[in-house]
Structures are given as C-alpha cells and as structure tokens.
Design a protein around this motif. Structure first.
Motif, PDB file in Angstrom:
ATOM      1  N   LEU A  91      42.373  26.419  40.965  1.00  0.00           N
ATOM      2  CA  LEU A  91      42.966  25.244  41.607  1.00  0.00           C
ATOM      3  C   LEU A  91      43.538  24.284  40.566  1.00  0.00           C
ATOM      4  CD1 LEU A  91      40.356  24.582  44.432  1.00  0.00           C
ATOM      5  CD2 LEU A  91      42.712  25.361  44.730  1.00  0.00           C
ATOM      6  N   CYS A 147      43.740  19.358  46.797  1.00  0.00           N
ATOM      7  CA  CYS A 147      44.242  19.822  48.092  1.00  0.00           C
ATOM      8  C   CYS A 147      43.134  19.754  49.141  1.00  0.00           C
ATOM      9  CB  CYS A 147      44.806  21.235  48.000  1.00  0.00           C
ATOM     10  SG  CYS A 147      43.565  22.497  47.712  1.00  0.00           S
ATOM     11  N   LYS A 148      43.544  19.745  50.399  1.00  0.00           N
ATOM     12  CA  LYS A 148      42.597  19.678  51.505  1.00  0.00           C
ATOM     13  C   LYS A 148      41.990  21.052  51.751  1.00  0.00           C
ATOM     14  CE  LYS A 148      43.400  16.731  55.468  1.00  0.00           C
ATOM     15  NZ  LYS A 148      44.392  16.511  56.523  1.00  0.00           N
ATOM     16  N   PRO A 149      40.680  21.172  51.708  1.00  0.00           N
ATOM     17  CA  PRO A 149      40.077  22.495  51.951  1.00  0.00           C
ATOM     18  C   PRO A 149      40.151  22.896  53.427  1.00  0.00           C
ATOM     19  CG  PRO A 149      38.382  20.844  51.544  1.00  0.00           C
ATOM     20  CD  PRO A 149      39.702  20.162  51.362  1.00  0.00           C
ATOM     21  N   ARG A 150      40.262  24.170  53.670  1.00  0.00           N
ATOM     22  CA  ARG A 150      40.297  24.725  55.023  1.00  0.00           C
ATOM     23  C   ARG A 150      39.336  25.906  55.088  1.00  0.00           C
ATOM     24  NH1 ARG A 150      45.493  24.191  58.198  1.00  0.00           N
ATOM     25  NH2 ARG A 150      45.811  21.967  57.984  1.00  0.00           N
ATOM     26  N   LYS A 186      32.576  29.869  42.473  1.00  0.00           N
ATOM     27  CA  LYS A 186      32.986  28.471  42.593  1.00  0.00           C
ATOM     28  C   LYS A 186      33.747  27.987  41.356  1.00  0.00           C
ATOM     29  CE  LYS A 186      31.296  23.829  43.423  1.00  0.00           C
ATOM     30  NZ  LYS A 186      30.150  22.972  43.660  1.00  0.00           N
ATOM     31  N   GLU A 195      37.626  26.813  41.210  1.00  0.00           N
ATOM     32  CA  GLU A 195      37.983  25.480  40.721  1.00  0.00           C
ATOM     33  C   GLU A 195      38.963  25.560  39.554  1.00  0.00           C
ATOM     34  OE1 GLU A 195      34.121  23.837  39.904  1.00  0.00           O
ATOM     35  OE2 GLU A 195      33.849  23.167  41.993  1.00  0.00           O
TER      36      GLU A 195
END
Length: 195
Positions: free
Chosen positions: A163, A171-174, A156, A160
């Motif tokens: 990113l 950003c939008k997570p998918r 994690k 991060e």
C-alpha cells in the motif's frame, strides 16, 4: 505443512544456508574473465582467465548444482523427497517426525520434538555453513506465530508495504473489492457458460 504442524503440534524453526551456491561443485568446465581491477597477466603478457572449481551466484547452473548437492545429502540422511512437491522432504521413524521445506537456501524445519530438531540442525551444520534463525517468525513475506495446535500466518506487513509503495496507505478498506451497490436491470444481458 503448517496445517500438519498445527494438528501434530510440531516445532517450527528456520535456518539459512550461508553462501549456498558457493558450496556446490560444478558439473562442467566453466571459464570466466578476471574481474576489473584484478588483471593478472601471464609471463608472456597474455590476458588470463579463471577456471571455476565451485559454483558462483549468477551462473545458470548454480541453482541446479546446489539443489543436487542438498538433495543427495538429505537422501543420504534418510530424508525422502515428496514426489508432488520436490521442495518438501520428510524423515519419519517410530519415535520422530521431521518435515523440511526448502526455498533456495532458506529452510523451514518442522520436528516432532526438540531432540529430532537438534539432530537435524546438527546434521545440516556438519555439512553446510548454517545460520540458525530459531523459531519460525518470518518467511517469504509471511509472519508466523505458533502456539499449541495453532499456527497463525499473516501478511499484514507485506500488504502495508505494498500500500505504501503505491501510495494507497490512506485508502478506504473494503471487505470485498467488488462494487457494493451494483444495480441490476431487467434488460441486462444474461451471460452463458462458455463450456
């Protein structure tokens, strides 16, 4: 190793070898120029060079020399190198099991009990300058959390950090990186297996 540690409830600890390359002997003659600001001349005012007696960081041979010295020490102490993965060593007796993973100068030690773990740490500390980092918490960008018959691994923090590095922290997570509402048409060309 983590699966084996979880299945057999092995104790996971981490150690670091301080100045690992500097402990390794050199297997050939190497000379280097004097560092800037430390120029010592000979009695005839000639520029001198140094003959190295131990490895230095940055030498091509340093990693190999360190690995050879560590391998010899571990095998002298009844560890067996895994033929499929040369960074893994094991030592098993009727009463104990120890698995060691080596990444340059960082070690993960999995032991069947505290006595075996202490024995290995003392053996390593007798030969090398070691830093005992205690229970395995973080190794090569992976966070670890061990409980009975379970080893949780997480990247994690690493994700991060990546990113943030690419300015994508908002950003939008998918769940999947694929297009979610892709429409297929009847006239689409069918792909064939290249084999």
């Amino acid at each position: 190793m983590m699966q084996k540690a979880a299945q057999e409830n092995l104790i996971l600890h981490q150690m670091d070898v301080k100045t690992a390359y500097l402990d390794a002997p050199i297997d050939c003659e190497i000379y280097m120029e004097q560092p800037q600001g430390y120029d010592v001349k000979s009695s005839t005012n000639e520029k001198l060079v140094y003959k190295l007696e131990k490895s230095l960081y940055g030498l091509k041979q340093s990693g190999r020399n360190w690995n050879k010295m560590l391998h010899e020490y571990l095998t002298e102490n009844d560890f067996v190198q895994n033929p499929a993965d040369h960074c893994v060593y094991t030592r098993e007796t009727e009463n104990e099991k120890v698995i060691m993973i080596i990444w340059v100068d960082d070690l993960i030690i999995a032991a069947s009990d505290e006595k075996a773990l202490k024995s290995v740490k003392e053996m390593l500390t007798a030969k090398f300058k070691m830093k005992d980092m205690g229970k395995l918490k973080h190794f090569l960008g992976i966070d670890f959390d061990q409980s009975d018959n379970c080893v949780r691994m997480s990247q994690k923090k690493y994700v991060e950090k990546m990113l943030e590095r690419f300015d994508m922290q908002d950003c939008k997570p998918r769940a999947t990186p694929c297009e979610q509402k892709l429409n297929y048409t009847d006239d689409a060309e069918m792909m064939t297996d290249a084999r």
